[in-house]
Write a protein that holds these residues in place. Structure first.
Motif, PDB file in Angstrom:
ATOM      1  N   SER A 186      40.149  32.593  28.688  1.00  0.00           N
ATOM      2  CA  SER A 186      41.231  33.553  28.450  1.00  0.00           C
ATOM      3  C   SER A 186      42.429  32.857  27.805  1.00  0.00           C
ATOM      4  O   SER A 186      43.143  33.455  26.991  1.00  0.00           O
ATOM      5  N   TYR A 198      49.294  44.093  41.168  1.00  0.00           N
ATOM      6  CA  TYR A 198      49.509  43.283  39.971  1.00  0.00           C
ATOM      7  C   TYR A 198      50.808  43.634  39.250  1.00  0.00           C
ATOM      8  O   TYR A 198      51.459  42.764  38.668  1.00  0.00           O
ATOM      9  N   LEU A 227      46.963  38.501  31.923  1.00  0.00           N
ATOM     10  CA  LEU A 227      46.345  38.394  33.238  1.00  0.00           C
ATOM     11  C   LEU A 227      44.852  38.166  33.051  1.00  0.00           C
ATOM     12  O   LEU A 227      44.198  38.880  32.285  1.00  0.00           O
ATOM     13  N   THR A 228      44.314  37.175  33.745  1.00  0.00           N
ATOM     14  CA  THR A 228      42.881  36.912  33.723  1.00  0.00           C
ATOM     15  C   THR A 228      42.251  37.557  34.941  1.00  0.00           C
ATOM     16  O   THR A 228      42.705  37.338  36.064  1.00  0.00           O
ATOM     17  N   MET A 229      41.209  38.366  34.718  1.00  0.00           N
ATOM     18  CA  MET A 229      40.579  39.110  35.830  1.00  0.00           C
ATOM     19  C   MET A 229      39.066  39.111  35.705  1.00  0.00           C
ATOM     20  O   MET A 229      38.516  38.980  34.618  1.00  0.00           O
ATOM     21  N   LEU A 274      39.388  44.366  38.200  1.00  0.00           N
ATOM     22  CA  LEU A 274      39.863  45.404  37.282  1.00  0.00           C
ATOM     23  C   LEU A 274      39.519  46.799  37.806  1.00  0.00           C
ATOM     24  O   LEU A 274      40.321  47.736  37.688  1.00  0.00           O
ATOM     25  N   LYS A 278      48.269  41.899  28.108  1.00  0.00           N
ATOM     26  CA  LYS A 278      46.832  42.129  27.989  1.00  0.00           C
ATOM     27  C   LYS A 278      46.097  41.549  29.193  1.00  0.00           C
ATOM     28  O   LYS A 278      46.524  40.560  29.787  1.00  0.00           O
ATOM     29  N   ILE A 279      45.004  42.231  29.535  1.00  0.00           N
ATOM     30  CA  ILE A 279      44.111  41.759  30.594  1.00  0.00           C
ATOM     31  C   ILE A 279      42.889  41.146  29.925  1.00  0.00           C
ATOM     32  O   ILE A 279      42.227  41.794  29.100  1.00  0.00           O
ATOM     33  N   TYR A 280      42.605  39.901  30.264  1.00  0.00           N
ATOM     34  CA  TYR A 280      41.426  39.219  29.721  1.00  0.00           C
ATOM     35  C   TYR A 280      40.330  39.303  30.779  1.00  0.00           C
ATOM     36  O   TYR A 280      40.455  38.733  31.867  1.00  0.00           O
ATOM     37  N   LEU A 281      39.285  40.041  30.424  1.00  0.00           N
ATOM     38  CA  LEU A 281      38.251  40.396  31.397  1.00  0.00           C
ATOM     39  C   LEU A 281      37.041  39.484  31.291  1.00  0.00           C
ATOM     40  O   LEU A 281      36.384  39.417  30.243  1.00  0.00           O
ATOM     41  N   VAL A 331      42.785  45.752  27.244  1.00  0.00           N
ATOM     42  CA  VAL A 331      41.735  45.094  28.020  1.00  0.00           C
ATOM     43  C   VAL A 331      40.830  44.380  27.029  1.00  0.00           C
ATOM     44  O   VAL A 331      40.189  45.016  26.185  1.00  0.00           O
TER      45      VAL A 331
END
Length: 477
Positions: free
Chosen positions: A275, A334, A351-353, A358, A387-390, A426
C-alpha cells in the motif's frame, strides 16, 4: 477512627492546592527556582500564597520578552519557544545556576529543583486553543543526579485567564508529585489531575528520566494516559521513546495500518509495504514527508479483558524493532483516526485494510451513536481525498480471492460502497504476495504461547529471532 456509612462509594481524597504548596514550603530542604514563560507566573503564585515561601523559592523568573529569553536560554531552533527543547534548556540552565550559587558546604541537606513551563494560551481570535510544555528537574537526596518529569499539555478552556489558573494548579500537582509520589509514577500521573479534568487540560505526552525513574518504561506511562482517558492517542518512535503526536504528524502524508499485531506477521508487513508503494504514486504526496503508522487500539489491547502490560510491550518491541512508528489510541471507529490526524496535517492520508475490516466499516451499526449515522461518519472518513488500500483475502473454504470487486457488504450500504469504490476511494492491492494469504495471526500467537512448532514461517526473520531471544508472548509461568 473513620466511619463508613452504607452506600458509601470509594473515592480518593485530594490534598488541596494550597496544602500541597504549604507542605513543600514547610520542608526546609526542598529549595529551587521557577521559570515560567507565556502565561504569567501562575505556578509560583500558589507557593507565594501559602505560608513560608522563602524556604522554598530561590528565584522566580518570567522571561516573557523573546530577546530577553534568548539571551538567557539561547536561540531555539527555527526561533520557536513553545518546544520541548526550550523547556529542557530552561531546566538545565536553572539547575546549573542554583548549583553554582548555593553553597553545598553551607546547605548540605538541600534538595534542589527547577520547575519550568513554556506555553502559549488561547489566541485573541480563539483560532488556536493553546498548548505548552511543563517540567521539573529535582533531587530526592542531596547531591543526587537529577531526575526529570516532562509533560506536554493541550488547553481546552476557551478563556486565557482560566487556562492560566489550570496551568498553575497543574504545576503545583507536578512538583508535589515529584517529591511525594516519585516511588509510584502512575500515582503521579493520576494526581496531576487533582482539582482539574481532561475537559480543561489534556496531557498528551509524558517522559520520566533519571535515577528515581530508572525502572520506568515510558511507553507504559503513555498507555496509562490513554487507558484512563487523559488523552485520545499517544505515539512512540522506533527507538521506543515517547514523541509528541503534534510534532510527528505536522504537515505529513500519513499512511496507517491498524491491527492487533500479536505478533506482527508477514501479511501485516506485506500489505503495508504494497500500500505504501501505491500511496507514493498518489497526486500531491511528497515521498519525503510520508509517515507510516502502525496503530493499536485499546479495543485490541483489551480483547481478553484487562490490558496485559507485558503483552503490550511485546507487541511494541516487535514493531519498534522493525523500524515502525506506533500509535495507541482509544478510537474504535476509523473516522475518528482521520479526524485526529486532520488536526495536525492537511496533506493526503491513506488507510491500509484487509477485506474483513472494510466490510465492518460499511456496517451501519458501526455508527449508531452518530446523529448522522454512516453518512456523517463517511464525510469525516474520506477527508481530503483519503483512499483505502485494500489487501485481498483468500476464502478458506473455496480458495477464492476476495477483492473490492466481489466482497459483500450489507444490502443497505451496497450503493454507498459502490459510490466510493467507483470513485477510486477504495484501491485494490493487486501486486500482492500470494504466499501470505494463508497466514493466520491468531494461530501463530497460540503456537508461540503454547511453545509449539510451526509458527516461524508466518513471521519475518528478525521478528522470529526477537521472539525467541526474549521469550515474547509466552504464557506466564
Amino acid at each position: 477512627m473513620a466511619v463508613n456509612l452504607e452506600k458509601e462509594r470509594e473515592f480518593r481524597e485530594m490534598v488541596s492546592v494550597e496544602n500541597k504548596a504549604l507542605r513543600i514550603n514547610l520542608n526546609e530542604n526542598i529549595y529551587g527556582t521557577f521559570a515560567e514563560i507565556g502565561a504569567g507566573q501562575e505556578t509560583v503564585r500558589n507557593f507565594f500564597r501559602a505560608r513560608n515561601p522563602s524556604g522554598t523559592i530561590a528565584k522566580t523568573l518570567s522571561a516573557y520578552d523573546k530577546d530577553f529569553s534568548d539571551a538567557i536560554y539561547g536561540v531555539g531552533e527555527n526561533k520557536r519557544y513553545v518546544t520541548e527543547a526550550r523547556l529542557k534548556s530552561m531546566l538545565s540552565y536553572e539547575t546549573g545556576l542554583i548549583e553554582e550559587r548555593i553553597s553545598r558546604a553551607k546547605h548540605p541537606n538541600k534538595l534542589f529543583f527547577s520547575y519550568a513551563n513554556t506555553v502559549a494560551t488561547i489566541d485573541f481570535a480563539k483560532k488556536y486553543k493553546g498548548h505548552g510544555w511543563l517540567g521539573i528537574r529535582f533531587q530526592t537526596k542531596p547531591k543526587e543526579e537529577y531526575s526529570e518529569i516532562i509533560i506536554h499539555v493541550q488547553f481546552h478552556e476557551s478563556n486565557a485567564a482560566k487556562q492560566q489558573i489550570s496551568l498553575g494548579i497543574l504545576g503545583v500537582n507536578l512538583i508535589y508529585g515529584a517529591y511525594y509520589h516519585h516511588d509510584d509514577p502512575v500515582t503521579i500521573l493520576n494526581s496531576l489531575y487533582d482539582h482539574l479534568n481532561s475537559h480543561k487540560i489534556e496531557i498528551d505526552m509524558v517522559n520520566f528520566t533519571g535515577p528515581v525513574f530508572k525502572q520506568v518504561d515510558n511507553r507504559l506511562m503513555s498507555l496509562h494516559l490513554v487507558k484512563t482517558g487523559k488523552t485520545d492517542a499517544i505515539m512512540f518512535a522506533p527507538d521506543g521513546n515517547n514523541v509528541l503526536p503534534a510534532d510527528l504528524l505536522y504537515k505529513k502524508n500519513i499512511l496507517t495500518l491498524r491491527g492487533s499485531f500479536r505478533p506482527v506477521t508477514r501479511v501485516n508487513l506485506s500489505m503495508f509495504q504494497k500500500s505504501l508503494e501505491l500511496f507514493k504514486k498518489e497526486n500531491k504526496v511528497d515521498e519525503d514527508r510520508i509517515l507510516g503508522i502502525f496503530e493499536i487500539t485499546l479495543f485490541n489491547l483489551r480483547n481478553e479483558g484487562e490490558i496485559d502490560e507485558k503483552d503490550f510491550l511485546d507487541r511494541a518491541d516487535l514493531l519498534c524493532s522493525l523500524g515502525q512508528t506506533v500509535m495507541i489510541s482509544n478510537f474504535q471507529e476509523y473516522y475518528k483516526v482521520v479526524e485526529y490526524f486532520s488536526q495536525f496535517t492537511r496533506e493526503r492520508m491513506g488507510l491500509t485494510m484487509g477485506v474483513n475490516t472494510l466490510i465492518e466499516v460499511f456496517k451501519e451499526d458501526y455508527y449508531k451513536d452518530l446523529s448522522g449515522g454512516i453518512l456523517e461518519a463517511f464525510g469525516k472518513l474520506f477527508f481530503k481525498s483519503l483512499k483505502i488500500y485494500l489487501h485481498p483475502q483468500k476464502d478458506p473454504e473455496t480458495g477464492e480471492i476476495i477483492t473490492s470487486e466481489n466482497l459483500e457488504v450489507e444490502t443497505r450500504t451496497k450503493e454507498l460502497y459502490s459510490f466510493f469504490r467507483d470513485n477510486g476511494r477504495v484501491v485494490d492491492i493487486t501486486d500482492y504476495d500470494p504466499e501470505v494469504l494463508d497466514i493466520n495471526s491468531r494461530k501463530i500467537y497460540e503456537l508461540i504461547r503454547n511453545s509449539e512448532e510451526g509458527w516461524e514461517k508466518g513471521l519475518a526473520e528478525d521478528t522470529v529471532k526477537l521472539i525467541k531471544e526474549n521469550n515474547l508472548f509466552k504464557k506466564k509461568s
